[in-house]
Design a protein around this motif. Sequence first.
Motif, PDB file in Angstrom:
ATOM      1  N   THR A 150       0.811  -1.221   0.000  1.00 31.64           N
ATOM      2  CA  THR A 150       0.000   0.000   0.000  1.00 31.64           C
ATOM      3  C   THR A 150       0.847   1.274   0.000  1.00 31.64           C
ATOM      4  O   THR A 150       0.338   2.357   0.273  1.00 31.64           O
ATOM      5  N   MET A 151       2.141   1.147  -0.305  1.00 27.83           N
ATOM      6  CA  MET A 151       2.975   2.333  -0.466  1.00 27.83           C
ATOM      7  C   MET A 151       2.581   3.065  -1.745  1.00 27.83           C
ATOM      8  O   MET A 151       2.131   2.447  -2.713  1.00 27.83           O
ATOM      9  N   GLU A 152       2.734   4.380  -1.767  1.00 29.45           N
ATOM     10  CA  GLU A 152       2.516   5.121  -3.004  1.00 29.45           C
ATOM     11  C   GLU A 152       3.582   4.714  -4.016  1.00 29.45           C
ATOM     12  O   GLU A 152       4.714   4.400  -3.655  1.00 29.45           O
ATOM     13  N   PHE A 153       3.205   4.709  -5.296  1.00 31.76           N
ATOM     14  CA  PHE A 153       4.081   4.213  -6.360  1.00 31.76           C
ATOM     15  C   PHE A 153       5.457   4.868  -6.307  1.00 31.76           C
ATOM     16  O   PHE A 153       6.485   4.184  -6.343  1.00 31.76           O
ATOM     17  N   GLN A 154       5.484   6.198  -6.215  1.00 33.57           N
ATOM     18  CA  GLN A 154       6.778   6.884  -6.246  1.00 33.57           C
ATOM     19  C   GLN A 154       7.617   6.571  -5.020  1.00 33.57           C
ATOM     20  O   GLN A 154       8.855   6.494  -5.108  1.00 33.57           O
ATOM     21  N   ASN A 155       6.979   6.357  -3.887  1.00 38.69           N
ATOM     22  CA  ASN A 155       7.733   6.015  -2.685  1.00 38.69           C
ATOM     23  C   ASN A 155       8.382   4.637  -2.831  1.00 38.69           C
ATOM     24  O   ASN A 155       9.563   4.445  -2.507  1.00 38.69           O
ATOM     25  N   ASP A 205      10.778  -8.803  -1.111  1.00 39.38           N
ATOM     26  CA  ASP A 205       9.356  -8.459  -0.990  1.00 39.38           C
ATOM     27  C   ASP A 205       8.449  -9.514  -1.609  1.00 39.38           C
ATOM     28  O   ASP A 205       7.274  -9.615  -1.238  1.00 39.38           O
ATOM     29  N   MET A 206       8.982 -10.303  -2.547  1.00 37.22           N
ATOM     30  CA  MET A 206       8.173 -11.397  -3.085  1.00 37.22           C
ATOM     31  C   MET A 206       7.747 -12.344  -1.969  1.00 37.22           C
ATOM     32  O   MET A 206       6.580 -12.719  -1.864  1.00 37.22           O
ATOM     33  N   THR A 207       8.696 -12.732  -1.134  1.00 37.30           N
ATOM     34  CA  THR A 207       8.361 -13.642  -0.033  1.00 37.30           C
ATOM     35  C   THR A 207       7.510 -12.941   1.014  1.00 37.30           C
ATOM     36  O   THR A 207       6.500 -13.493   1.473  1.00 37.30           O
ATOM     37  N   TYR A 208       7.898 -11.726   1.407  1.00 37.62           N
ATOM     38  CA  TYR A 208       7.108 -11.010   2.408  1.00 37.62           C
ATOM     39  C   TYR A 208       5.655 -10.857   1.958  1.00 37.62           C
ATOM     40  O   TYR A 208       4.727 -11.084   2.749  1.00 37.62           O
ATOM     41  N   CYS A 209       5.456 -10.462   0.705  1.00 37.53           N
ATOM     42  CA  CYS A 209       4.089 -10.218   0.229  1.00 37.53           C
ATOM     43  C   CYS A 209       3.322 -11.518   0.015  1.00 37.53           C
ATOM     44  O   CYS A 209       2.139 -11.619   0.371  1.00 37.53           O
ATOM     45  N   MET A 210       3.978 -12.514  -0.550  1.00 38.85           N
ATOM     46  CA  MET A 210       3.261 -13.770  -0.801  1.00 38.85           C
ATOM     47  C   MET A 210       2.976 -14.536   0.483  1.00 38.85           C
ATOM     48  O   MET A 210       1.986 -15.270   0.561  1.00 38.85           O
ATOM     49  N   LEU A 211       3.786 -14.374   1.507  1.00 38.07           N
ATOM     50  CA  LEU A 211       3.440 -14.950   2.812  1.00 38.07           C
ATOM     51  C   LEU A 211       2.086 -14.413   3.268  1.00 38.07           C
ATOM     52  O   LEU A 211       1.226 -15.171   3.737  1.00 38.07           O
ATOM     53  N   GLY A 212       1.916 -13.103   3.127  1.00 38.93           N
ATOM     54  CA  GLY A 212       0.646 -12.495   3.521  1.00 38.93           C
ATOM     55  C   GLY A 212      -0.508 -12.937   2.641  1.00 38.93           C
ATOM     56  O   GLY A 212      -1.607 -13.230   3.124  1.00 38.93           O
ATOM     57  N   ALA A 231      -5.823  -4.706   7.610  1.00 35.13           N
ATOM     58  CA  ALA A 231      -6.718  -4.358   6.499  1.00 35.13           C
ATOM     59  C   ALA A 231      -6.641  -5.432   5.416  1.00 35.13           C
ATOM     60  O   ALA A 231      -5.963  -5.269   4.393  1.00 35.13           O
ATOM     61  N   LEU A 232      -7.354  -6.520   5.623  1.00 37.73           N
ATOM     62  CA  LEU A 232      -7.272  -7.650   4.696  1.00 37.73           C
ATOM     63  C   LEU A 232      -7.764  -7.293   3.295  1.00 37.73           C
ATOM     64  O   LEU A 232      -7.345  -7.918   2.315  1.00 37.73           O
ATOM     65  N   GLU A 233      -8.635  -6.291   3.186  1.00 34.46           N
ATOM     66  CA  GLU A 233      -9.127  -5.902   1.867  1.00 34.46           C
ATOM     67  C   GLU A 233      -8.010  -5.334   0.986  1.00 34.46           C
ATOM     68  O   GLU A 233      -8.131  -5.308  -0.249  1.00 34.46           O
ATOM     69  N   SER A 234      -6.924  -4.871   1.627  1.00 32.97           N
ATOM     70  CA  SER A 234      -5.786  -4.343   0.865  1.00 32.97           C
ATOM     71  C   SER A 234      -4.819  -5.434   0.446  1.00 32.97           C
ATOM     72  O   SER A 234      -3.915  -5.201  -0.361  1.00 32.97           O
ATOM     73  N   LEU A 235      -5.010  -6.633   0.980  1.00 35.69           N
ATOM     74  CA  LEU A 235      -4.088  -7.739   0.745  1.00 35.69           C
ATOM     75  C   LEU A 235      -4.562  -8.519  -0.482  1.00 35.69           C
ATOM     76  O   LEU A 235      -5.199  -9.563  -0.386  1.00 35.69           O
ATOM     77  N   THR A 236      -4.246  -7.973  -1.682  1.00 36.71           N
ATOM     78  CA  THR A 236      -4.678  -8.586  -2.938  1.00 36.71           C
ATOM     79  C   THR A 236      -3.497  -8.696  -3.894  1.00 36.71           C
ATOM     80  O   THR A 236      -2.512  -7.960  -3.782  1.00 36.71           O
ATOM     81  N   TRP A 237      -3.621  -9.602  -4.862  1.00 36.76           N
ATOM     82  CA  TRP A 237      -2.571  -9.749  -5.871  1.00 36.76           C
ATOM     83  C   TRP A 237      -2.438  -8.480  -6.709  1.00 36.76           C
ATOM     84  O   TRP A 237      -1.331  -8.109  -7.105  1.00 36.76           O
ATOM     85  N   VAL A 242       0.811  -3.912  -8.552  1.00 35.93           N
ATOM     86  CA  VAL A 242       0.853  -2.482  -8.876  1.00 35.93           C
ATOM     87  C   VAL A 242       1.540  -1.666  -7.784  1.00 35.93           C
ATOM     88  O   VAL A 242       2.268  -0.707  -8.071  1.00 35.93           O
ATOM     89  N   GLY A 243       1.333  -2.049  -6.532  1.00 39.20           N
ATOM     90  CA  GLY A 243       1.849  -1.249  -5.430  1.00 39.20           C
ATOM     91  C   GLY A 243       3.234  -1.617  -4.966  1.00 39.20           C
ATOM     92  O   GLY A 243       3.879  -0.841  -4.248  1.00 39.20           O
ATOM     93  N   ASN A 244       3.723  -2.803  -5.370  1.00 39.68           N
ATOM     94  CA  ASN A 244       5.040  -3.216  -4.908  1.00 39.68           C
ATOM     95  C   ASN A 244       5.902  -3.782  -6.021  1.00 39.68           C
ATOM     96  O   ASN A 244       6.984  -3.269  -6.307  1.00 39.68           O
ATOM     97  N   LEU A 245       5.431  -4.837  -6.675  1.00 37.78           N
ATOM     98  CA  LEU A 245       6.279  -5.561  -7.625  1.00 37.78           C
ATOM     99  C   LEU A 245       6.813  -4.663  -8.730  1.00 37.78           C
ATOM    100  O   LEU A 245       8.022  -4.642  -9.000  1.00 37.78           O
TER     101      LEU A 245
END
Length: 274
Positions: A150-155, A205-212, A231-237, A242-245
Amino acid sequence: MNLFTAAETAANYSAAGAGKTKLPISKMLVLGILAGFLIGIPACVTNMATYGVANNSMVRMISGLLFAFGLGTVVLSGAELFTGNTLITISVLDKKATVAGMLKNWLFVYIGNFLGSMLVAVICARFNWLSAGDNALAVASMRVATGKMTMEFQNAFFMGILCNALVTMGVLLSLSGKDGASRILGAWVPVMFFVVCGFNHSIADMTYCMLGLFAKGVPAYAEAASAAGVALESLTWGNYIVGNLIPVTLGNIVGGAAIGFVMWFSYLRKPASK
């Protein structure tokens, strides 16, 4: 001396990077999977070591001290890590490798890294590892994943630049050593810096995010996380891609390529003919 000079290290990497572009695709994939696994395990280690720690500064310190050993295992095992391989720009600028060869290496190593990371995340999420602390580890892992997505793209992009500038310096410092201890320490210090600072590494971050993401699919973990206010609603592929990968990967490329350019310009660039 027990170390190569910076100029020698740059020249050594130029030759090594050229070799990386000539690996068979099957070897790129297999060694990429190995690197994804070797970076995924420290991600699990840091989650396990910190899930019960409330102080954010202490979490970062513990994570930095532990996670930073991951790059050394990659370098010493000969595994192929996408973020480190952004240094192949040295080989391209030194005219020992082609842009096409570099991009082919990046693509298949990246795919391998993703598969290795996914393997770690699936096993840990599906086979009860995240149940530690009465599911507190699962809750913490989902909270970490949500924050990264959920970080902003530029950040995310600029945190990726800073991260991989340090990671590629870690690769070069490791390769400047002539013995195992020197190589481990050279890789450890810059990686410890980026983890403590909270910069973003696309492969970790692949492992951190996919664990979640995979933990969310386990009802007991999802119920515990919801009760804890995650906020489980934010935890989507979609949020992950878009927000991390994408932004973190792009930032990692820029950061690593910048260090590659600096090393080539400073130590390998040939003077222009008069």
